[in-house]
Design an enzyme around this catalytic site. Structure first.
Site, PDB file in Angstrom:
ATOM      1  N   CYS A  81       0.788  -1.287  -0.018  1.00  0.00           N
ATOM      2  CA  CYS A  81       0.062   0.075  -0.032  1.00  0.00           C
ATOM      3  C   CYS A  81       0.791   1.370   0.045  1.00  0.00           C
ATOM      4  CB  CYS A  81      -1.043  -0.120   1.200  1.00  0.00           C
ATOM      5  SG  CYS A  81      -1.994  -1.292   1.118  1.00  0.00           S
ATOM      6  N   HIS A 109      -3.424   7.132   2.196  1.00  0.00           N
ATOM      7  CA  HIS A 109      -3.777   5.969   1.607  1.00  0.00           C
ATOM      8  C   HIS A 109      -5.140   5.418   2.382  1.00  0.00           C
ATOM      9  CE1 HIS A 109      -4.086   1.818   0.907  1.00  0.00           C
ATOM     10  NE2 HIS A 109      -3.601   1.216   2.249  1.00  0.00           N
ATOM     11  N   ASN A 127     -10.217  -0.374   0.092  1.00  0.00           N
ATOM     12  CA  ASN A 127      -8.704  -0.401   0.132  1.00  0.00           C
ATOM     13  C   ASN A 127      -8.125  -1.032  -1.235  1.00  0.00           C
ATOM     14  OD1 ASN A 127      -6.035  -0.632   0.316  1.00  0.00           O
ATOM     15  ND2 ASN A 127      -5.907  -1.287   2.472  1.00  0.00           N
TER      16      ASN A 127
HETATM   17  O1  UT7 Z   1      -3.741  -1.124   3.637  1.00  0.00           O
HETATM   18  C1  UT7 Z   1      -3.049  -1.692   4.832  1.00  0.00           C
HETATM   19  C2  UT7 Z   1      -3.497  -1.700   5.791  1.00  0.00           C
HETATM   20  N1  UT7 Z   1      -4.632  -2.351   6.602  1.00  0.00           N
HETATM   21  C3  UT7 Z   1      -5.079  -1.750   7.361  1.00  0.00           C
HETATM   22  O2  UT7 Z   1      -4.795  -0.513   7.505  1.00  0.00           O
HETATM   23  C4  UT7 Z   1      -5.956  -2.547   8.333  1.00  0.00           C
HETATM   24  C5  UT7 Z   1      -5.836  -1.961   9.997  1.00  0.00           C
HETATM   25  N2  UT7 Z   1      -6.838  -2.500  10.603  1.00  0.00           N
HETATM   26  C6  UT7 Z   1      -8.063  -2.122  10.875  1.00  0.00           C
HETATM   27  O3  UT7 Z   1      -8.545  -1.476   9.819  1.00  0.00           O
HETATM   28  C7  UT7 Z   1      -9.030  -2.840  11.778  1.00  0.00           C
HETATM   29  O4  UT7 Z   1      -8.149  -3.567  12.596  1.00  0.00           O
HETATM   30  C8  UT7 Z   1     -10.108  -3.704  11.062  1.00  0.00           C
HETATM   31  C9  UT7 Z   1     -11.217  -3.034  10.278  1.00  0.00           C
HETATM   32  C10 UT7 Z   1      -9.531  -4.831  10.111  1.00  0.00           C
HETATM   33  C11 UT7 Z   1     -10.738  -4.785  12.201  1.00  0.00           C
HETATM   34  O5  UT7 Z   1     -11.295  -3.694  12.860  1.00  0.00           O
HETATM   35  P1  UT7 Z   1     -11.199  -4.011  14.665  1.00  0.00           P
HETATM   36  O6  UT7 Z   1     -11.984  -3.021  15.338  1.00  0.00           O
HETATM   37  O7  UT7 Z   1      -9.626  -4.058  14.910  1.00  0.00           O
HETATM   38  O8  UT7 Z   1     -11.947  -5.442  14.857  1.00  0.00           O
HETATM   39  P2  UT7 Z   1     -11.168  -6.663  15.557  1.00  0.00           P
HETATM   40  O9  UT7 Z   1     -10.470  -7.410  14.658  1.00  0.00           O
HETATM   41  O10 UT7 Z   1     -10.917  -6.256  16.879  1.00  0.00           O
HETATM   42  O11 UT7 Z   1     -12.571  -7.667  15.577  1.00  0.00           O
HETATM   43  C12 UT7 Z   1     -13.614  -7.257  16.545  1.00  0.00           C
HETATM   44  C13 UT7 Z   1     -14.879  -8.072  16.434  1.00  0.00           C
HETATM   45  C14 UT7 Z   1     -14.083  -9.678  16.327  1.00  0.00           C
HETATM   46  O12 UT7 Z   1     -15.298 -10.426  16.958  1.00  0.00           O
HETATM   47  P3  UT7 Z   1     -14.971 -10.807  18.605  1.00  0.00           P
HETATM   48  O13 UT7 Z   1     -13.782 -11.541  18.810  1.00  0.00           O
HETATM   49  O14 UT7 Z   1     -14.942  -9.386  19.450  1.00  0.00           O
HETATM   50  O15 UT7 Z   1     -16.303 -11.477  18.784  1.00  0.00           O
HETATM   51  C15 UT7 Z   1     -14.056 -10.075  14.873  1.00  0.00           C
HETATM   52  O16 UT7 Z   1     -14.332 -11.428  14.883  1.00  0.00           O
HETATM   53  O17 UT7 Z   1     -15.250  -8.016  15.017  1.00  0.00           O
HETATM   54  C16 UT7 Z   1     -15.171  -9.462  14.383  1.00  0.00           C
HETATM   55  N3  UT7 Z   1     -15.219  -9.089  12.757  1.00  0.00           N
HETATM   56  C17 UT7 Z   1     -16.186  -8.931  12.431  1.00  0.00           C
HETATM   57  N4  UT7 Z   1     -17.440  -8.840  12.414  1.00  0.00           N
HETATM   58  C18 UT7 Z   1     -18.514  -8.486  11.341  1.00  0.00           C
HETATM   59  C19 UT7 Z   1     -13.893  -9.111  12.246  1.00  0.00           C
HETATM   60  N5  UT7 Z   1     -14.510  -8.872  11.026  1.00  0.00           N
HETATM   61  C20 UT7 Z   1     -15.704  -8.765  10.901  1.00  0.00           C
HETATM   62  C21 UT7 Z   1     -16.740  -8.577  10.007  1.00  0.00           C
HETATM   63  N6  UT7 Z   1     -17.990  -8.377  10.158  1.00  0.00           N
HETATM   64  N7  UT7 Z   1     -16.384  -8.288   8.549  1.00  0.00           N
END
Ligand code: UT7
Length: 343
Positions: free
Chosen positions: A118, A261, A291
């Site tokens: 990215c 980005h 993205n």
């Molecule tokens: O281009 C390069 C870069 N990539 C990035 O910049 C990504 C950076 N990271 C992020 O943007 C965020 O970490 C995410 C958007 C990927 C995830 O958001 P988060 O607030 O960090 O969520 P999390 O990974 O802590 O997950 C929270 C909950 C989990 O459930 P439990 O364990 O709390 O029950 C996940 O299983 O959300 C769940 N979850 C989802 N639920 C519904 C993860 N993905 C999804 C989904 N839909 N698509």
């Protein structure tokens, strides 16, 4: 040492973009994985993403974007000395840029790929700036294009909702100090955190002969530790932008736009808040494209140039960040096509 004649910098004089025809909404994704429009929008700002079909290989998207950037700049393919294609999802691991060169008919240009996930477009733009600013070359196209739909696991809801496909290009040319559009830059890598975000070679082997085993080609789908990458982004992007602003003697109030980005709206907002830049000056098209990796920055720039938000003379602070880990920042001034009115 320069004596006041000849090239000095790089002017940004044209842009173009191309995205696949098909769009997949958050609701539609909910038919495949357990997710919801509410979750995706509130955590990322993403509403839909484009996904390339079999008749839309990366070469096709990148070539369309490149031709539009040439047209916008008022150039022909013969004018080009260099085509740099930033991508992590090439049609050919030996290089996709030469295919783009062939499609454009840019017979004078050298064309090669640059891979930095990215951060790729920003790194490629800075790289082009070195060839142009030194006077070694006159005109270049810098393309950011990715088709990560090929490489996400569409059953992994933690990654498949984030990425989309797209391509965009910027036409840049050697210029004197007064037109220079690359006013400063910083680039960083940290391979010790590489495992946070990978699209890595599969660990797959096959017997060859005489007891020898050879590795077989193929890549595992994208794997990401989302929380670690998020923390990395909200820590390192403000830090590198602050360094850049200080080094160039620029205050946040002098910026017309933040051109970051497009990974997550929460990251964009956090960076804006750090510099007290009003959210209205933070360019964002995450809602429509998600993205698109190396394509996000030029795709966003093209949209904002074409709808008149970014005007000739505007100052933009840009930052790319992602796998590697890699990150960078550049202070840019948009010139627009030669002959366009300057403010
Ligand atoms: O281009 C390069 C870069 N990539 C990035 O910049 C990504 C950076 N990271 C992020 O943007 C965020 O970490 C995410 C958007 C990927 C995830 O958001 P988060 O607030 O960090 O969520 P999390 O990974 O802590 O997950 C929270 C909950 C989990 O459930 P439990 O364990 O709390 O029950 C996940 O299983 O959300 C769940 N979850 C989802 N639920 C519904 C993860 N993905 C999804 C989904 N839909 N698509």
């Amino acid at each position: 040492m320069r004596v006041g004649i000849g090239p000095f910098g790089m002017a940004l004089v044209g842009c173009g973009s191309a995205v696949p025809a098909a769009s997949i909404s958050n609701q539609q994704l909910g038919e495949r994985v357990e997710t919801s429009d509410e979750w995706i929008r509130s955590r990322t700002g993403i509403g839909a993403r484009r996904v390339a079909g079999p008749d839309e290989p990366l070469t096709c998207l990148a070539s369309r974007a490149a031709q539009l950037a040439l047209d916008h700049a008022g150039w022909t393919a013969d004018d080009l000395d260099l085509i740099l294609l930033a991508t992590s999802s090439p049609d050919d691991l030996f290089g996709t840029a030469p295919r783009v060169q062939g499609a454009l008919g840019a017979s004078r240009a050298v064309a090669f790929d640059l891979t930095a996930a990215c951060s790729g477009f920003l790194f490629a733009l800075i790289t082009a700036g070195q060839y142009l600013g030194s006077g070694a070359m006159g005109r270049a196209l810098v393309i950011g294009a990715d088709q990560l739909s090929r490489w996400v696991d569409w059953d992994d809801r933690s990654t498949c909702v984030l990425f989309g496909d797209g391509a965009a290009a910027v036409a840049v040319e050697a210029c004197g100090a007064s037109d220079n559009g690359l006013l400063g830059f910083r680039m960083r890598s940290d391979g010790s955190r590489n495992a946070c975000l990978t699209l890595a070679q599969l660990d797959r082997h096959a017997p060859l002969l005489g007891g020898l085993t050879a590795q077989q080609g193929g890549f595992a789908p994208i794997q990401m530790n989302g929380q670690e990458v998020y923390k990395f982004a909200v820590r390192e992007v403000p830090a590198i932008l602050a360094e850049l602003l200080e080094a160039t003697g620029t205050t946040p109030g002098q910026l017309d736009w933040l051109l970051l980005h497009q990974a997550n709206q929460r990251i964009l907002d956090a960076v804006a808040d750090r510099f007290a830049v009003p959210h209205a000056q933070v360019l964002s098209n995450l809602a429509h494209y998600g993205n698109t990796s190396a394509a996000t920055i030029p795709l966003m720039l093209d949209e904002a140039v074409k709808d008149g938000r970014v005007q000739p003379g505007h100052l933009l602070a840009s930052s790319g960040f992602g796998a590697g880990l890699s990150w960078g920042a550049a202070l840019l001034r948009w010139s627009g096509p030669r002959g366009a009115a300057q403010p």
